[in-house]
Scaffold this motif. Sequence first.
Motif, short mmCIF file in Angstrom:
data_model
loop_
_atom_site.label_atom_id
_atom_site.label_comp_id
_atom_site.label_asym_id
_atom_site.label_seq_id
_atom_site.Cartn_x
_atom_site.Cartn_y
_atom_site.Cartn_z
N ARG A 153 0.84 -1.21 0.00
CA ARG A 153 0.00 0.00 0.00
C ARG A 153 0.87 1.26 0.00
O ARG A 153 0.59 2.22 -0.73
CB ARG A 153 -0.92 -0.01 1.23
CG ARG A 153 -1.92 1.14 1.29
CD ARG A 153 -2.99 0.99 0.23
NE ARG A 153 -3.85 2.15 0.19
CZ ARG A 153 -5.14 2.16 0.56
NH1 ARG A 153 -5.70 1.04 1.00
NH2 ARG A 153 -5.85 3.25 0.47
N PHE A 197 -5.75 6.29 3.03
CA PHE A 197 -4.74 5.38 3.57
C PHE A 197 -4.94 5.16 5.07
O PHE A 197 -4.88 4.03 5.56
CB PHE A 197 -3.34 5.93 3.32
CG PHE A 197 -2.26 5.16 4.03
CD1 PHE A 197 -1.86 3.91 3.56
CD2 PHE A 197 -1.67 5.67 5.19
CE1 PHE A 197 -0.87 3.19 4.23
CE2 PHE A 197 -0.70 4.95 5.85
CZ PHE A 197 -0.29 3.71 5.37
N ASN A 219 5.15 8.65 -5.68
CA ASN A 219 4.14 9.68 -5.88
C ASN A 219 4.80 11.06 -5.82
O ASN A 219 5.28 11.49 -4.77
CB ASN A 219 3.06 9.56 -4.79
CG ASN A 219 1.89 10.49 -5.01
OD1 ASN A 219 2.07 11.63 -5.42
ND2 ASN A 219 0.70 10.01 -4.72
N HIS A 279 3.38 13.56 -3.20
CA HIS A 279 3.80 13.20 -1.84
C HIS A 279 5.24 13.61 -1.59
O HIS A 279 5.56 14.21 -0.55
CB HIS A 279 3.65 11.69 -1.63
CG HIS A 279 4.31 11.19 -0.38
ND1 HIS A 279 3.83 11.46 0.88
CD2 HIS A 279 5.44 10.44 -0.21
CE1 HIS A 279 4.62 10.90 1.78
NE2 HIS A 279 5.61 10.28 1.14
N LEU A 316 -5.99 11.37 -0.42
CA LEU A 316 -5.11 10.21 -0.45
C LEU A 316 -4.75 9.75 0.96
O LEU A 316 -4.84 8.56 1.28
CB LEU A 316 -3.84 10.55 -1.23
CG LEU A 316 -2.76 9.46 -1.31
CD1 LEU A 316 -3.27 8.27 -2.13
CD2 LEU A 316 -1.47 10.01 -1.90
N ASP A 339 0.76 3.95 -3.05
CA ASP A 339 0.20 5.28 -2.78
C ASP A 339 1.25 6.38 -2.68
O ASP A 339 0.99 7.53 -3.07
CB ASP A 339 -0.61 5.26 -1.48
CG ASP A 339 -1.96 4.57 -1.63
OD1 ASP A 339 -2.26 4.13 -2.76
OD2 ASP A 339 -2.70 4.48 -0.64
N PHE A 340 2.44 6.05 -2.16
CA PHE A 340 3.36 7.12 -1.79
C PHE A 340 4.78 7.02 -2.34
O PHE A 340 5.41 8.05 -2.57
CB PHE A 340 3.45 7.19 -0.25
CG PHE A 340 2.14 7.43 0.43
CD1 PHE A 340 1.54 8.68 0.40
CD2 PHE A 340 1.49 6.40 1.10
CE1 PHE A 340 0.32 8.91 1.02
CE2 PHE A 340 0.28 6.62 1.73
CZ PHE A 340 -0.32 7.88 1.69
N TYR A 361 -4.10 15.56 -1.94
CA TYR A 361 -3.25 14.80 -1.01
C TYR A 361 -4.03 14.44 0.26
O TYR A 361 -3.86 13.35 0.81
CB TYR A 361 -2.02 15.61 -0.65
CG TYR A 361 -0.99 14.82 0.13
CD1 TYR A 361 -0.26 13.80 -0.47
CD2 TYR A 361 -0.76 15.09 1.48
CE1 TYR A 361 0.67 13.08 0.24
CE2 TYR A 361 0.17 14.37 2.20
CZ TYR A 361 0.89 13.36 1.57
OH TYR A 361 1.82 12.63 2.28
#
Length: 276
Positions: free
Chosen positions: A76, A165, A84, A87, A161, A80-81, A158
Amino acid sequence: MRIFNKAAALFLLHVERFHQQAYQGEIFRRNRHQELCRLEEELQDAVYLFASSAMTLVDQSRALSKKITISGYSARISADFEKNGSHKFIQELRNDVVHITLHKPNWHISTEKDGTRITKFLLYPHQLARAEKYNLYAKNYLQKNPNGINLGALFAEYQTLVNGFQEWLQKAISSVVGTEISDYLRCRLYVNRLGARPAWNLILCQVVAGAKNPYNYLDQFLTEKEMVEVLALPHQSAAQVDLIIRIIDEYGACDDELRSLVYKAFNIHEEKMLEP
């Protein structure tokens, strides 16, 4: 999470405040200069809080993942990060505002073809003195936004997001150590209950011994809304006193012995105690 989401909301609120006043033509007047400066400082504060709390969440989540094994955590984070650009840019922005400087606001005011007025708060790449030292993905993000980074849009995206999470993380934690957490909360409630019982016993004994009227002190324990609800019931009735107990007794400390003492303090007669 509270600070992070509050900072995002504050930033967007300040942008909206500027937007409204800019189109009214008032905020740029000489006699409003100090107000404009305060608004820009509030925006800087919100950026500082947002970027700082965002990276604190990263650190806290990472520390937590070392204490318990969460299935799918690494995947994950990677999805996601890890790569990114937004991020990574916020990560670099955090380093900027914490260690280097607060960035000056740059307002961009425009009108769409349909007449819609838009106000943006932009950061331009040339403002970022550390840009050459940025992470590769943050540099790529800057290259994709040569005309400036719209912080309002970035923060909103953000925030969505991060909240997604964190919601997933909370559920994952619950599935792994939910039983242990529930047991801890049960034990904590039990300890608080044991501590509250003698404390309330002492207070109520003083009320009874001093023949004090407990109704004179209710406003110290109940909110205005709760007071209205309590006073709507028959005065000095068992139902009224039971409601007071339910509201105040947050730990469930009131056993039969303590309830009898409460009734005595409120001068509830035996026949009233038998009321349905």
